[in-house]
Design an enzyme around this catalytic site. Structure first.
Site, PDB file in Angstrom:
ATOM      1  N   GLU A   1       2.165  55.449  24.044  1.00 50.49           N
ATOM      2  CA  GLU A   1       0.905  56.165  23.798  1.00 50.49           C
ATOM      3  C   GLU A   1       0.767  57.352  24.748  1.00 50.49           C
ATOM      4  O   GLU A   1       0.389  58.457  24.337  1.00 50.49           O
ATOM      5  CB  GLU A   1      -0.284  55.215  23.976  1.00 50.49           C
ATOM      6  CG  GLU A   1      -1.629  55.904  23.748  1.00 50.49           C
ATOM      7  CD  GLU A   1      -2.803  54.938  23.764  1.00 50.49           C
ATOM      8  OE1 GLU A   1      -3.945  55.414  23.724  1.00 50.49           O
ATOM      9  OE2 GLU A   1      -2.577  53.703  23.813  1.00 50.49           O
TER      10      GLU A   1
ATOM     11  N   MET B   1     -10.306  49.550  22.105  1.00 51.41           N
ATOM     12  CA  MET B   1     -10.256  49.065  23.490  1.00 51.41           C
ATOM     13  C   MET B   1     -11.567  49.355  24.218  1.00 51.41           C
ATOM     14  O   MET B   1     -12.208  48.468  24.760  1.00 51.41           O
ATOM     15  CB  MET B   1      -9.116  49.743  24.247  1.00 51.41           C
ATOM     16  CG  MET B   1      -7.733  49.542  23.706  1.00 51.41           C
ATOM     17  SD  MET B   1      -6.492  50.255  24.854  1.00 51.41           S
ATOM     18  CE  MET B   1      -5.135  50.561  23.747  1.00 51.41           C
TER      19      MET B   1
END
Length: 382
Positions: free
Chosen positions: A245, A126
């Site tokens: 997460e 990311m």
């Protein structure tokens, strides 16, 4: 505090995992930390024993277990060390779920069995040099040309970047989309992909055996068949998966705080100053009482959130609360525990030193403390 949702089967799973780690991980962890690498054969041993992605459906070789078993896996890996937990839980409970829930039948058949066996180590890309928390403004692009996406861009701070085999790449398939987050897609990028290469391995303060590095894409050719989910929906997939997460990170940090407190209690009960055990000083007792209370509160909250998460509830606010408060609490515990060790706390020979330097980054990755507070405020309609 033992979770009320743990059964005899959970305890059997934990005992089996712990027995394996005592033989295959604890004796070697300091060496792995110095080498800054988790050996591939350890990944394979974890896979052989059913401790990688145990939640994956049986049709792909998994055990079909729920997140409460993942919690045990996270806890026991973290007790060994934060670097080990960071790398393996990212693979097992952060990256692999994307493939399981978004992948085509062919993608699942190709990758999930090897994720379970440890033959394939995964990563998710990311962050970029100019875009961390602001995912909507990533610059990596994927332009479709026939049967391929042509990918250009750079990623940084990527866990498992150097030794990983499969990367879920967050990129812009439509750079002109408005709003910009609607142009984000996810691609599966394999080792050996033309135009894809590793950048440098980053030298971190802590979590040394968990490799972190840069990824570079220069006209990389990624097959269109490696699109994960639908084009333009990547941002929404990311937001959906970030709940778990952040919960993973919160569990890791809670265990880290518990381990540091355990080490410190043992130390002060055996170390003397001015002819008296350090544990007998009122200041020591007050500090430990404060830390033990905060940790117990965190443990109680985690159990509540994990139980609801395992049932499939949407807990954006609660996961964000757990992530920011427990990571910040753990930093406070790390500082206090190091201080109570005195000068010895600053010596690498003492485990507290490693755990102290492994701790701070958790309040940054998976969404910083400030981002968590922003999310909580939005969930409260502020």
């Amino acid at each position: 505090m033992e979770a009320t949702f743990f059964t005899e089967e959970h305890q059997i799973f934990r005992n089996s995992l712990r027995k394996m780690l005592e033989k295959e991980a604890y004796p070697y962890y300091n060496h792995w930390d110095k080498e800054q690498k988790i050996p591939r054969d350890f990944w394979l041993k974890m896979g052989e024993n059913g401790f990688l992605c145990p939640w994956i459906a049986e049709e792909y070789g998994g055990l079909g277990l729920d997140f409460t078993y993942s919690m045990i896996l996270i806890e026991e890996l973290q007790k060994v060390g934060a670097g080990l937990a960071s790398s393996m839980t990212l693979h097992t409970d952060i990256v692999s779920p994307y493939i399981s829930s978004l992948g085509t039948k062919e993608q699942k058949q190709k990758w999930l069995p090897r994720c379970i066996s440890g033959e394939v180590i995964t990563a998710i890309a990311m962050t970029e040099p100019g875009a961390g928390s602001d995912l909507a403004n990533i610059k990596t692009t994927a332009r479709r040309e026939g049967d391929y996406y042509i990918v250009n861009g750079e990623k940084t701070f990527i866990t498992n970047a150097i030794y990983g085999d499969l990367v879920i790449l967050v990129c812009k398939t439509d750079p002109k989309a408005s709003p910009s987050h609607r142009g984000i897609s996810l691609l599966l990028v394999e080792n050996g992909t033309e135009g894809f290469k590793r950048g440098k391995k980053l030298d971190k303060i802590g979590q040394h055996c968990s490799d972190t590095g840069e990824l570079v894409f220069e006209d990389a050719k990624v097959p269109v068949s490696n699109l994960l989910g639908e084009e333009g929906k990547g941002f929404y997939y990311l937001m959906d998966k970030l709940q778990q997460e952040r919960l993973v990170v919160a569990i890791e940090c809670l265990v880290e705080a518990e381990e540091m407190l355990r080490l410190t209690i043992d130390y002060v009960k055996n170390r003397q100053a001015f002819g008296t055990l350090i544990s007998k000083f009122q200041n020591t007792q007050f500090k430990i009482a404060e830390m033990a209370t905060e940790i117990e509160l965190g443990r109680s909250f985690i159990h509540q959130v994990v139980e609801r998460h395992a049932k499939g509830e949407k807990l954006i606010k609660e996961a964000s609360m757990a992530k920011w408060w427990i990571t910040e609490m753990t930093k406070r515990v790390a500082a206090e525990c190091l201080h109570l060790h005195g000068g010895y706390g600053y010596i690498e020979e003492y485990e507290i030193a490693r755990r102290y330097r492994d701790t701070p980054v958790a309040s940054i990755y998976a969404g910083s403390t400030e981002i968590m507070k922003t999310i909580i405020a939005k969930q409260l309609d502020l």
